[in-house]
Design a protein around this motif. Structure first.
Motif, mmCIF file in Angstrom:
data_model
loop_
_atom_site.group_PDB
_atom_site.id
_atom_site.type_symbol
_atom_site.label_atom_id
_atom_site.label_comp_id
_atom_site.label_asym_id
_atom_site.label_seq_id
_atom_site.Cartn_x
_atom_site.Cartn_y
_atom_site.Cartn_z
ATOM 1 N N THR A 154 55.906 -51.449 18.406
ATOM 2 C CA THR A 154 55.236 -50.949 19.605
ATOM 3 C C THR A 154 53.977 -50.167 19.242
ATOM 4 O O THR A 154 52.915 -50.356 19.841
ATOM 5 C CB THR A 154 56.196 -50.059 20.412
ATOM 6 N N ALA A 155 54.091 -49.303 18.244
ATOM 7 C CA ALA A 155 52.932 -48.508 17.825
ATOM 8 C C ALA A 155 51.851 -49.388 17.213
ATOM 9 O O ALA A 155 50.658 -49.166 17.429
ATOM 10 C CB ALA A 155 53.367 -47.436 16.836
ATOM 11 N N ILE A 156 52.264 -50.398 16.442
ATOM 12 C CA ILE A 156 51.285 -51.333 15.853
ATOM 13 C C ILE A 156 50.528 -52.057 16.953
ATOM 14 O O ILE A 156 49.298 -52.165 16.922
ATOM 15 C CB ILE A 156 51.988 -52.340 14.935
ATOM 16 N N ALA A 157 51.278 -52.563 17.948
ATOM 17 C CA ALA A 157 50.646 -53.273 19.059
ATOM 18 C C ALA A 157 49.677 -52.359 19.801
ATOM 19 O O ALA A 157 48.586 -52.787 20.210
ATOM 20 C CB ALA A 157 51.710 -53.805 20.013
ATOM 21 N N ALA A 158 50.047 -51.086 19.967
ATOM 22 C CA ALA A 158 49.172 -50.140 20.666
ATOM 23 C C ALA A 158 47.853 -49.954 19.920
ATOM 24 O O ALA A 158 46.776 -49.910 20.534
ATOM 25 C CB ALA A 158 49.882 -48.799 20.829
ATOM 26 N N THR A 159 47.905 -49.860 18.582
ATOM 27 C CA THR A 159 46.664 -49.681 17.818
ATOM 28 C C THR A 159 45.751 -50.894 17.970
ATOM 29 O O THR A 159 44.528 -50.753 18.056
ATOM 30 C CB THR A 159 46.951 -49.455 16.324
ATOM 31 N N ILE A 160 46.345 -52.087 18.004
ATOM 32 C CA ILE A 160 45.527 -53.293 18.135
ATOM 33 C C ILE A 160 44.916 -53.388 19.532
ATOM 34 O O ILE A 160 43.746 -53.765 19.694
ATOM 35 C CB ILE A 160 46.363 -54.540 17.791
ATOM 36 N N ILE A 161 45.697 -53.025 20.558
ATOM 37 C CA ILE A 161 45.166 -53.042 21.925
ATOM 38 C C ILE A 161 43.995 -52.066 22.050
ATOM 39 O O ILE A 161 42.938 -52.404 22.604
ATOM 40 C CB ILE A 161 46.277 -52.693 22.936
ATOM 41 N N VAL A 162 44.171 -50.871 21.526
ATOM 42 C CA VAL A 162 43.092 -49.869 21.595
ATOM 43 C C VAL A 162 41.912 -50.303 20.735
ATOM 44 O O VAL A 162 40.742 -50.105 21.123
ATOM 45 C CB VAL A 162 43.619 -48.485 21.168
ATOM 46 N N GLU A 163 42.192 -50.912 19.593
ATOM 47 C CA GLU A 163 41.101 -51.389 18.743
ATOM 48 C C GLU A 163 40.270 -52.445 19.462
ATOM 49 O O GLU A 163 39.044 -52.485 19.331
ATOM 50 C CB GLU A 163 41.658 -51.966 17.440
ATOM 51 N N VAL A 164 40.926 -53.318 20.226
ATOM 52 C CA VAL A 164 40.200 -54.323 21.002
ATOM 53 C C VAL A 164 39.271 -53.641 22.010
ATOM 54 O O VAL A 164 38.118 -54.061 22.194
ATOM 55 C CB VAL A 164 41.185 -55.270 21.712
ATOM 56 N N MET A 165 39.753 -52.576 22.651
ATOM 57 C CA MET A 165 38.904 -51.850 23.597
ATOM 58 C C MET A 165 37.731 -51.178 22.884
ATOM 59 O O MET A 165 36.614 -51.144 23.416
ATOM 60 C CB MET A 165 39.738 -50.805 24.343
ATOM 61 N N VAL A 166 37.982 -50.643 21.695
ATOM 62 C CA VAL A 166 36.885 -50.065 20.905
ATOM 63 C C VAL A 166 35.866 -51.148 20.560
ATOM 64 O O VAL A 166 34.645 -50.933 20.649
ATOM 65 C CB VAL A 166 37.432 -49.401 19.626
ATOM 66 N N THR A 167 36.360 -52.335 20.170
ATOM 67 C CA THR A 167 35.467 -53.445 19.827
ATOM 68 C C THR A 167 34.613 -53.849 21.022
ATOM 69 O O THR A 167 33.416 -54.119 20.879
ATOM 70 C CB THR A 167 36.289 -54.657 19.346
ATOM 71 N N ILE A 168 35.218 -53.899 22.209
ATOM 72 C CA ILE A 168 34.462 -54.246 23.416
ATOM 73 C C ILE A 168 33.361 -53.214 23.656
ATOM 74 O O ILE A 168 32.217 -53.562 24.001
ATOM 75 C CB ILE A 168 35.409 -54.344 24.630
ATOM 76 N N THR A 169 33.688 -51.941 23.470
ATOM 77 C CA THR A 169 32.681 -50.880 23.632
ATOM 78 C C THR A 169 31.537 -51.061 22.641
ATOM 79 O O THR A 169 30.353 -50.971 23.004
ATOM 80 C CB THR A 169 33.335 -49.505 23.429
ATOM 81 N N VAL A 170 31.900 -51.324 21.381
ATOM 82 C CA VAL A 170 30.883 -51.545 20.350
ATOM 83 C C VAL A 170 30.020 -52.755 20.704
ATOM 84 O O VAL A 170 28.789 -52.725 20.533
ATOM 85 C CB VAL A 170 31.551 -51.738 18.970
ATOM 86 N N LEU A 171 30.641 -53.810 21.204
ATOM 87 C CA LEU A 171 29.882 -55.010 21.566
ATOM 88 C C LEU A 171 28.874 -54.722 22.672
ATOM 89 O O LEU A 171 27.749 -55.225 22.639
ATOM 90 C CB LEU A 171 30.832 -56.116 22.004
ATOM 91 N N TYR A 172 29.269 -53.917 23.660
ATOM 92 C CA TYR A 172 28.328 -53.579 24.729
ATOM 93 C C TYR A 172 27.163 -52.748 24.188
ATOM 94 O O TYR A 172 26.000 -52.975 24.551
ATOM 95 C CB TYR A 172 29.044 -52.843 25.857
ATOM 96 N N VAL A 173 27.468 -51.780 23.331
ATOM 97 C CA VAL A 173 26.396 -50.965 22.739
ATOM 98 C C VAL A 173 25.496 -51.836 21.870
ATOM 99 O O VAL A 173 24.256 -51.758 21.956
ATOM 100 C CB VAL A 173 26.996 -49.810 21.914
ATOM 101 N N PHE A 174 26.107 -52.676 21.040
ATOM 102 C CA PHE A 174 25.355 -53.560 20.154
ATOM 103 C C PHE A 174 24.499 -54.532 20.958
ATOM 104 O O PHE A 174 23.340 -54.796 20.617
ATOM 105 C CB PHE A 174 26.336 -54.316 19.259
ATOM 106 N N SER A 175 25.074 -55.063 22.040
ATOM 107 C CA SER A 175 24.321 -55.982 22.900
ATOM 108 C C SER A 175 23.156 -55.265 23.570
ATOM 109 O O SER A 175 22.073 -55.838 23.738
ATOM 110 C CB SER A 175 25.240 -56.585 23.968
#
Length: 330
Positions: A112-133
């Motif tokens: 459960t904790a592993i899955a949570a880190t990956i879900i949050v990491e995906v949201m961080v990646t989306i944020t980075v993509l918007y800034v990068f874009s």
């Protein structure tokens, strides 16, 4: 969903074929011959941006990895497998994350904790993509002679911005996974395997707990963003070898907007055709000829394949060993 993936793959293949026919295969081959074997340096270089992504993930895993069982090298390998699954297999954008959870469980027990880190990491990646874009968009404004396409890209980014914001709110406040568990129980019965195996309440709590740690999130973002910037070296180096050198601002603009387009077209397996069309379009806006831009896109596809296939093979090797161990234990 499978039909959408198949249709997306067929459309992407037709688009790629049309691009090659339009630009002319002889010109593309000539560009590759001019570049030569130094293009292969892009394969090992890809480890560099992946190091930054891995460090960002490690930051999110810190609370459940205090003993260091999931080492940096191990997570780097898992990150390479996740990327290979996402980029080379028809997994609709989530296959890499599912495989990542499975592999990290080899070292850490809390699924459960592993899955949570990956879900949050995906949201961080989306944020980075918007800034990068956004950075890429600002740079392309200074490079493009035709601003019509640029305003269309800007409008697309702004119109899609509410989607990640809504996703963040739902993950933070909406008990998304508990609702999914209830839906599965109603549709399939309370004793269904899906309802029993999904620790939805725990997953919602773990995700919310990570979102309540802004410093940790900023640290993860701070590692990911330079990784994307460094990834622009691939575009700069390849264009130099292909005979059309550009400055770093053009390379960042092309890379940033191509990455955004690739992630937006998650229903197209491996982004086939979409990535190539994006590179051609943004290369054109940055002053790169169509044949050279398409050659660049094919170089990127070559690097993805040469880097990703060994990662996929190593994953299958590990899965085979695990299967044999389970059989031997029985």
């Amino acid at each position: 969903m499978k039909r959408l993936v198949v249709l997306g793959g067929m459309a992407g293949l037709l688009l790629l074929t049309a691009l090659v026919l339009y630009e002319g295969w002889p010109a593309i081959v000539a560009a590759f011959r001019r570049a030569g074997w130094p293009l292969l340096w892009l394969v090992p270089f890809h480890v560099v941006p992946l190091l930054f992504d891995t460090q960002a993930w490690l930051v999110l895993l810190e609370p459940i990895n205090r003993a260091g069982h999931a080492s940096y090298g191990f997570l780097l390998w898992v990150a390479s497998v996740r990327e290979a699954v996402a980029r080379l297999l028809p997994s609709v954008g989530i296959g890499g994350e599912v495989v990542g959870i499975r592999l990290v469980r080899l070292r850490l027990s809390d699924s459960t904790a592993i899955a949570a880190t990956i879900i949050v990491e995906v949201m961080v990646t989306i944020t980075v993509l918007y800034v990068f874009s956004g950075v890429g968009l600002l740079l392309i404004v200074h490079l493009a002679s035709e601003l019509g396409h640029v305003w269309l890209i800007a409008a697309s980014l702004l119109l899609t911005l509410p989607l990640p914001l809504l996703a963040y709110w739902m993950l933070r406040r909406g008990s998304v996974f508990a609702r999914l568990q209830d839906l599965a129980a109603r549709l399939l019965g309370k004793r269904s395997q899906i309802a029993l195996r999904l620790d939805a309440v725990g997953l919602d709590a773990q995700v919310a707990h990570l979102f309540d740690q802004p410093r940790r999130l900023l640290r993860a973002l701070g590692w990911q963003f330079p990784g994307y910037l460094i990834g622009s070296f691939e575009t700069w180096f390849a264009l130099d070898l292909l005979g059309h050198p550009v400055d770093i601002t053009a390379a960042v603009a092309i890379e940033a907007l191509t990455q955004a387009t690739r992630h937006a077209a998650f229903l197209v397996p491996a982004g086939l055709g979409v990535q190539e069309a994006a590179v051609v379009l943004f290369g054109y806006l940055a002053g790169v000829g169509g044949d050279v831009a398409l050659s660049l896109a094919l170089v990127k596809r070559m690097r993805e394949t040469l880097f990703g296939v060994p990662a996929l093979l190593s994953w299958q090797w590990v899965e085979t060993r695990q299967l044999r161990a389970r059989r031997a234990g029985n």
